[in-house]
Design a protein around this motif. Structure first.
Motif, PDB file in Angstrom:
ATOM      1  N   GLY A  10      34.241  45.190  50.305  1.00  0.00           N
ATOM      2  CA  GLY A  10      35.393  44.311  50.180  1.00  0.00           C
ATOM      3  C   GLY A  10      36.585  44.818  50.969  1.00  0.00           C
ATOM      4  N   ARG A  11      37.509  43.907  51.275  1.00  0.00           N
ATOM      5  CA  ARG A  11      38.669  44.263  52.083  1.00  0.00           C
ATOM      6  C   ARG A  11      39.561  45.281  51.379  1.00  0.00           C
ATOM      7  NH1 ARG A  11      39.945  40.778  56.373  1.00  0.00           N
ATOM      8  NH2 ARG A  11      38.466  39.069  56.638  1.00  0.00           N
ATOM      9  N   VAL A  12      39.807  45.074  50.080  1.00  0.00           N
ATOM     10  CA  VAL A  12      40.658  46.012  49.350  1.00  0.00           C
ATOM     11  C   VAL A  12      39.986  47.372  49.267  1.00  0.00           C
ATOM     12  CG1 VAL A  12      41.715  46.533  47.123  1.00  0.00           C
ATOM     13  CG2 VAL A  12      41.816  44.205  48.032  1.00  0.00           C
ATOM     14  N   LEU A  93      40.156  46.083  39.227  1.00  0.00           N
ATOM     15  CA  LEU A  93      40.747  45.021  40.034  1.00  0.00           C
ATOM     16  C   LEU A  93      40.438  43.697  39.353  1.00  0.00           C
ATOM     17  CD1 LEU A  93      42.297  44.169  42.559  1.00  0.00           C
ATOM     18  CD2 LEU A  93      40.093  43.968  43.739  1.00  0.00           C
ATOM     19  N   SER A  94      41.414  43.164  38.649  1.00  0.00           N
ATOM     20  CA  SER A  94      41.249  41.916  37.916  1.00  0.00           C
ATOM     21  C   SER A  94      41.972  40.799  38.660  1.00  0.00           C
ATOM     22  CB  SER A  94      41.780  42.087  36.489  1.00  0.00           C
ATOM     23  OG  SER A  94      41.555  40.937  35.718  1.00  0.00           O
ATOM     24  N   SER A  95      42.628  39.904  37.948  1.00  0.00           N
ATOM     25  CA  SER A  95      43.284  38.742  38.548  1.00  0.00           C
ATOM     26  C   SER A  95      44.395  38.270  37.627  1.00  0.00           C
ATOM     27  CB  SER A  95      42.268  37.610  38.763  1.00  0.00           C
ATOM     28  OG  SER A  95      42.909  36.381  39.011  1.00  0.00           O
ATOM     29  N   VAL A 172      47.566  45.526  47.875  1.00  0.00           N
ATOM     30  CA  VAL A 172      46.716  45.729  46.697  1.00  0.00           C
ATOM     31  C   VAL A 172      46.033  47.086  46.790  1.00  0.00           C
ATOM     32  CG1 VAL A 172      44.783  44.835  45.341  1.00  0.00           C
ATOM     33  CG2 VAL A 172      46.356  43.244  46.462  1.00  0.00           C
ATOM     34  N   ALA A 173      45.541  47.433  47.974  1.00  0.00           N
ATOM     35  CA  ALA A 173      44.885  48.729  48.154  1.00  0.00           C
ATOM     36  C   ALA A 173      45.862  49.873  47.928  1.00  0.00           C
ATOM     37  CB  ALA A 173      44.280  48.816  49.554  1.00  0.00           C
TER      38      ALA A 173
END
Length: 290
Positions: A10-12, A93-95, A172-173
């Protein structure tokens, strides 16, 4: 300290691997298909399929902290195996969708909510500390417009004036890096947003300004949009997206300064994200052209 980063394609996660490695943190890249990864030279790749508990124990051996993607099906089992392995901290990592009143019945939010609850239950038992990151709308969602824009006709939008809070994946990262490396930040939930509320037309206007090419759109009815995505999107997910966009139609998204609190700098703007990804919006070659 050894950190296991799950979902390392994934990107993050990919960005986080680089940040941890650059900081000298011993890091392990976990993925369903580790042979497909290209982590930094000092980062080991290990099989960790969040849909297959049989891969958990080996991936967790000797790990102190975990960056975990929200896979609800086996979140409880993962938590149990992490406790048994002696893991001290899990950052999930949620939302931000879990904060909606109807989250439990929302197809998109429900899986994140279930993963949060499983992790919280384990943390409350004293198994480890749990930290939850709840980003809003990822700026990378705009990549779904790249193909239609490249073909010159732009996306079909059922709610062109639905607002979002697009957040750069790098922010985010960096927030994840902060909570994984600063013990004082552990044990809380953090709502992450971009620095501005933009509707879809405003985002497309920024794409046009940055790329120097038109970024049109077509307004469609919710029914027309749903019919167009039926071949590749489950109906409950389509319904959830339509409901969310309807709720944000003409209504600015609430914003936080949590990215700055965690990272020490303001969240990156959507314009910055587009500048970083401008090549994705390049025109598509016309069929048969040379």
């Amino acid at each position: 300290m050894t950190v296991l980063v799950t979902g390392s394609r994934g990107r993050v996660a990919t960005t986080l691997l680089g940040l941890l490695d650059a900081a000298g943190v011993e890091t392990r890249a976990g993925s369903k298909n580790p042979d497909d990864l290209s982590p930094p030279p000092d980062v080991a790749a290990v099989r960790c399929d969040l849909a297959d508990p049989d891969t958990f124990d080996t991936a967790l051996e000797g790990v102190d902290s975990v960056f975990l993607y929200a896979e609800a099906a086996h979140a409880g089992t993962f938590s149990e195996r992490a406790r048994a392995a002696g893991v001290a901290h899990i950052a999930l990592l949620s939302s931000s969708s879990v904060l909606a009143p109807d989250a439990a019945g929302n197809a998109i939010a429900a899986s994140h909510l279930a993963a949060e609850r499983a992790l919280s239950a384990a943390a409350e038992s004293g198994a480890f500390e749990a930290t939850v990151l709840q980003p809003g709308a990822f700026a990378t969602n705009a990549l779904q417009w790249a193909w239609p824009l490249g073909e010159g006709h732009g996306p079909a939008l059922p709610y062109p004036h639905a607002h979002g809070d697009p957040i750069h994946e790098l922010d985010v990262a960096e927030a994840a890096f902060a909570v994984l490396t600063e013990p004082r930040l552990r044990g809380s939930s953090y709502l992450l947003t971009g620095p501005e509320s933009l509707d879809f037309t405003e985002q497309l206007a920024i794409v046009a300004e940055v790329t120097g090419r038109p970024a049109p759109y077509t307004a469609v009815t919710p029914e027309e949009w749903k019919a167009s995505v039926t071949p590749f999107m489950p109906e409950p997910f389509a319904d959830s997206l339509l409901a969310y966009w309807s709720s944000r139609n003409g209504r600015p998204a609430p914003l936080t300064h949590t990215v700055e609190t965690l990272t020490g700098h303001p969240a990156r703007t959507f314009r910055t994200w587009v500048e970083d990804h401008a090549e994705a919006f390049a025109p598509r070659p016309v069929a048969g052209s040379r």
